[in-house]
Design a protein around this motif. Structure first.
Motif, mmCIF file in Angstrom:
data_model
loop_
_atom_site.group_PDB
_atom_site.id
_atom_site.type_symbol
_atom_site.label_atom_id
_atom_site.label_comp_id
_atom_site.label_asym_id
_atom_site.label_seq_id
_atom_site.Cartn_x
_atom_site.Cartn_y
_atom_site.Cartn_z
ATOM 1 N N ALA A 31 -11.080 -55.750 -10.894
ATOM 2 C CA ALA A 31 -10.547 -55.455 -9.818
ATOM 3 C C ALA A 31 -9.326 -54.398 -9.917
ATOM 4 C CB ALA A 31 -10.333 -56.463 -9.041
ATOM 5 N N LYS A 32 -8.701 -54.773 -10.923
ATOM 6 C CA LYS A 32 -7.370 -54.192 -11.250
ATOM 7 C C LYS A 32 -7.608 -52.940 -12.447
ATOM 8 C CE LYS A 32 -4.448 -58.408 -10.859
ATOM 9 N NZ LYS A 32 -3.928 -59.354 -11.852
ATOM 10 N N GLY A 33 -8.947 -52.442 -12.539
ATOM 11 C CA GLY A 33 -9.104 -51.251 -13.245
ATOM 12 C C GLY A 33 -9.037 -51.505 -14.734
ATOM 13 N N ALA A 34 -9.090 -52.788 -15.285
ATOM 14 C CA ALA A 34 -9.093 -52.937 -16.580
ATOM 15 C C ALA A 34 -10.409 -52.683 -17.244
ATOM 16 C CB ALA A 34 -8.467 -54.250 -17.035
ATOM 17 N N ALA A 35 -10.334 -52.407 -18.446
ATOM 18 C CA ALA A 35 -11.684 -52.488 -19.192
ATOM 19 C C ALA A 35 -11.595 -54.018 -20.128
ATOM 20 C CB ALA A 35 -11.684 -51.641 -20.527
ATOM 21 N N VAL A 36 -12.930 -54.754 -19.629
ATOM 22 C CA VAL A 36 -13.054 -56.042 -20.211
ATOM 23 C C VAL A 36 -14.262 -56.263 -21.052
ATOM 24 C CG1 VAL A 36 -12.970 -58.446 -19.312
ATOM 25 C CG2 VAL A 36 -12.110 -56.461 -17.912
ATOM 26 N N ALA A 37 -14.182 -56.979 -22.105
ATOM 27 C CA ALA A 37 -15.198 -57.325 -22.906
ATOM 28 C C ALA A 37 -15.168 -59.115 -23.282
ATOM 29 C CB ALA A 37 -15.041 -56.589 -24.420
#
Length: 362
Positions: A12-18
């Motif tokens: 939701a905050k625009g982060a890239a997440v793995a």
């Protein structure tokens, strides 16, 4: 579930997440790059990267997620015990894919193409209550010897998930490098639904030769960099949940050889491997590009944590699904040689799609 909340808040905050769990690992990890990740430039070097996560498409430059935040969490969910009803075959896709296989067989007989890996997609709707982190937990429980992962990058549509058994490049903190050749596929479940022991597997000449192509490809890469000191183990049969494969492992002590640049060199030489592309590589890539009607995108690329804890673990992105809201696109492929049977190759892709479907669609 805290990790579900962290996953959703990061996106939701625009982060890239793995989020991932290594084979046989007891805990999973969630990494966030608050900048949204970046595409590496031509000439990038694995050794020069900071701690983070790499995700590369089948063809093209990789995305890099820097480790702005890394947290761990335990895997405790049990595999779903609900009965699995396999989706109904899509006859149009079946006809199309079998046509591709027939074309590949004809091309191989003419040469110089020796093997080509063709893929297809299977589109299904997921349950309305589908949650990514819950699915990751269940995949980890169902496939303990696979690398299970979920990935969200703002530049890519949707979420990508996988449960892959195939190491591309791996090096631990002690400097031990590993790569494997993995090919040849048969069902790991008998007609009554019981698991088949690897010792009971019987392999056809076509499957043995398919795996040998991948092994020879790795050895040819070693020769290109004049690497002669390596340990070769296999081929042997391994179980990956509902499937059996042939596997050969290659091990190098980079510290003993004073060869710290080996992982980066091999990554550049190996990808895309014969296991996901074919032999010779250029001819196989050209055949795939003019034959397949879909964009592979991240399927049959590679992904995994790099330079975290002085270790790198990169896996071929197999047993893959692309998720947009509650719609899923499953990807699967198989190696075609001149001895291939189009109907059997279709069935192999069915089994591979079901690796994820039997968990995610419950």
């Amino acid at each position: 579930m805290k990790q579900e909340l962290a996953w959703e808040e990061g996106i939701a905050k625009g982060a890239a997440v793995a989020a991932w769990r290594l084979p046989h690992g007891e805990e999973a990890f969630l990494l966030q790059d608050f900048s949204g990740g970046s595409i590496l430039e031509e000439g990038w070097n694995l050794a020069d990267l900071s701690a983070g996560f790499l995700a590369a498409p089948f063809i093209g430059l990789p995305y890099f997620l820097q480790a702005d935040s890394v947290t761990s969490f335990p895997l405790h969910s049990a595999e779903s015990s609900k009965p699995f009803d396999a989706p109904v075959e899509n006859l149009a896709k079946k006809t199309e894919f079998m046509g591709w296989v027939s074309e590949a067989i004809a091309a191989i007989k003419q040469g110089p193409l020796q093997k080509v890996v063709l893929s297809r997609t299977d589109e299904q709707d997921l349950p309305a209550d589908f949650k990514v982190m819950t699915a990751l937990q269940e995949l980890g429980a169902a496939y303990p010897n696979a690398f299970v992962c979920a990935l969200s990058i703002p530049a890519l549509p949707g979420v990508w998930m996988c449960a892959t058994p195939e190491i591309l490049v791996e090096q631990n903190a002690a400097g031990i490098f590993r790569t494997i050749s993995l090919a040849g596929t048969q069902s790991g479940v008998d007609a009554d639904g019981f698991g088949i022991s690897p010792s009971q597997a019987r392999w056809s000449q076509k499957e043995i030769e398919e795996q040998a192509f991948v092994s020879r490809y790795i050895i040819d890469c070693f020769k290109k960099i004049r690497l002669r000191e390596y340990t070769e183990i296999g081929p042997k049969t391994i179980s990956t949940g509902n499937l059996l494969h042939l596997k050969t492992e290659y091990i190098v002590d980079t510290k003993a050889m004073d060869f710290p640049q080996l992982p980066g060199l091999m990554l550049g030489l190996l990808h895309p491997t014969s296991a996901v592309c074919g032999t010779p590589k250029q001819e196989a890539v050209e055949f795939i590009s003019r034959t397949e009607s879909h964009d592979r995108s991240m399927y049959s690329g590679y992904l995994g944590p790099v330079n975290l804890g002085n270790a790198t673990h990169l896996f071929v992105n197999l047993r893959t699904v692309e998720i947009k809201e509650n719609h899923a696109v499953f990807y699967a492929g198989c190696g075609i040689t001149e001895d291939s049977d189009p109907a059997k190759e279709w069935q192999e892709t069915q089994m591979k799609c079901q690796t994820l479907q039997r968990i995610l669609m419950q």
